[in-house]
Write an enzyme that holds these catalytic residues in place. Structure first.
Site, PDB file in Angstrom:
ATOM      1  N   GLU A   1      30.134 -67.837  58.255  1.00  0.00           N
ATOM      2  CA  GLU A   1      29.059 -68.253  59.412  1.00  0.00           C
ATOM      3  C   GLU A   1      29.537 -68.641  60.734  1.00  0.00           C
ATOM      4  O   GLU A   1      30.446 -69.669  60.687  1.00  0.00           O
ATOM      5  CB  GLU A   1      28.174 -69.214  58.635  1.00  0.00           C
ATOM      6  CG  GLU A   1      27.550 -68.620  57.235  1.00  0.00           C
ATOM      7  CD  GLU A   1      26.365 -69.602  56.556  1.00  0.00           C
ATOM      8  OE1 GLU A   1      25.523 -68.837  56.198  1.00  0.00           O
ATOM      9  OE2 GLU A   1      26.794 -70.516  56.829  1.00  0.00           O
TER      10      GLU A   1
ATOM     11  N   CYS B   1      25.625 -79.160  61.160  1.00  0.00           N
ATOM     12  CA  CYS B   1      26.955 -79.667  60.776  1.00  0.00           C
ATOM     13  C   CYS B   1      26.779 -79.836  59.183  1.00  0.00           C
ATOM     14  O   CYS B   1      25.933 -80.786  58.759  1.00  0.00           O
ATOM     15  CB  CYS B   1      27.112 -80.905  61.466  1.00  0.00           C
ATOM     16  SG  CYS B   1      28.797 -81.516  61.100  1.00  0.00           S
TER      17      CYS B   1
END
Length: 384
Positions: A105, A355
């Site tokens: 990703e 994150c």
């Protein structure tokens, strides 16, 4: 410059052609020399590849027809393909990118004055940090140079084609996606060289950031290979907590890690004398005011700025996100010691692009023995 040997094993495609995205400029010039061409031809082709995101030799109009024909026979420009795109309400875009049978990703984060691309370096991760979704997927393999720089190439091509929508060009790259970059130095460094190269993406070394959890021998080697901005995934004020949430700390404790960071700063111009400390805020784990005081004492000899990261949840995780009030108190303690302290704004969490949420698609998940072997390869300096 890194000195990765160009061999058919590490740069050829299934069609037996050289993928030019696997070559930094030094290697590209050697490739053209082997074709009987002058070195400047490499610069011309790189400019087409990276300035214009061109993957068709026929469109390279300042390359003569004979050479274009020769290139089509022996080489190609093949970036990994986007297989899924998700767009957040805040403008963040997450791309699932196919690398062989797996996916990694890549995340595009636009802001008012910049656009940052978060890039993956491995399929999965071997370090098993307890608060990170990627770590829960296991480790499969390192990404090749073309699969790392190809994420930047693909994103730049997509964003460039969408200028009418007001999307900003990529100004910053952070090696903070899936994987531990220092466990893949031989591919990460050439990819970063292309990011910095004037005939590549031409980014400033202050705008290319590598983040590491603390593979100390590889960090020492990095300082001799390239100069980029450094961020460290610290996440704890003491070894007791870090041993639990960042297991590599059991091999390279905080004192050893920070000493290596200071050695890197002595060599680096990109960091302007200080490192970025990343600290994920886990509710009642590492977020008390006593932890903030410990962290300030720990970092007193390490020039730094501190990014506090509200933890981003994922299914099955044993933690909770710190409350805003706890984060605020923690931040105020650090600032009282004079530390530049920033609470990172969460971006893309509605599409699992924030994150610690990147997971990709790791097939044939490896067991602990392979993870240990992978860590051993990075720790052996001869292997990185």
């Amino acid at each position: 410059m890194s000195e990765q040997l160009v061999t058919p094993e590490n740069v050829t495609t299934k069609d037996g052609k050289i993928n030019l995205l696997d070559l930094n400029r030094q290697q590209m010039r050697e490739f053209f020399k082997d074709l009987g061409e002058k070195p400047f031809r490499a610069d011309q082709v790189m400019k087409w590849m990276y300035h214009y995101c061109c993957d068709n030799f026929d469109e390279m109009t300042d390359i003569n027809k004979v050479l274009r024909g020769k290139l089509k026979e022996v080489a190609e420009i093949r970036a990994p393909e986007v297989v899924e795109e998700q767009r957040s309400s805040d403008g963040t875009i997450k791309w699932a990118i196919a690398v062989g049978d797996q996916r990694v990703e890549t995340v595009y984060i636009p802001e008012v004055d910049r656009a940052t691309l978060c890039v993956s370096s491995q399929v999965g991760c071997a370090l098993e940090c307890k608060f990170c979704s990627t770590a829960q997927q296991g480790f499969n393999r390192n990404l090749r140079v073309s699969e790392i720089i190809g994420q930047v190439w693909r994103a730049a091509k997509i964003v460039g084609a969408a200028k009418v929508t007001g999307q900003r060009p990529i100004t910053n790259v952070v090696m903070m996606g899936m994987g531990e970059p220092l466990l893949n130095l031989n591919n990460v460094v050439p990819a970063m060289e292309i990011m910095l190269d004037d005939f590549g993406f031409g980014l400033s070394k202050r705008r290319v950031t590598l983040s590491t959890s603390g593979v100390v021998p590889a960090l020492d080697k990095l300082g001799d290979m390239i100069d980029v901005a450094l961020a460290i995934s610290l996440h704890a004020p003491n070894d007791e907590i870090r041993d639990e949430i960042v297991p590599i700390n059991k091999k390279y404790n905080i004192e050893t890690f920070l000493a290596a960071v200071r050695r890197y700063l002595e060599k680096s111009n990109a960091n302007q004398g200080r490192v970025t400390i990343e600290y994920v805020m886990l509710d009642h784990v590492n977020d008390g005011t006593e932890h903030a005081h410990q962290l300030a004492e720990l970092l007193k000899d390490t020039p730094c700025k501190i990014n506090l990261i509200p933890w981003n949840p994922f299914p099955g995780a044993p933690y909770g996100r710190s409350s805003n009030s706890r984060i605020d108190r923690f931040s105020k303690v650090l600032m009282s010691y004079g530390f530049t302290t920033i609470v990172r704004k969460t971006r893309g969490d509605d599409i699992d692009a924030a994150c610690g949420q990147l997971a990709g698609d790791v097939i044939d998940r490896t067991k602990r023995t392979l993870r240990k072997r992978m860590q051993g390869e990075a720790i052996d300096i001869k292997a990185v």
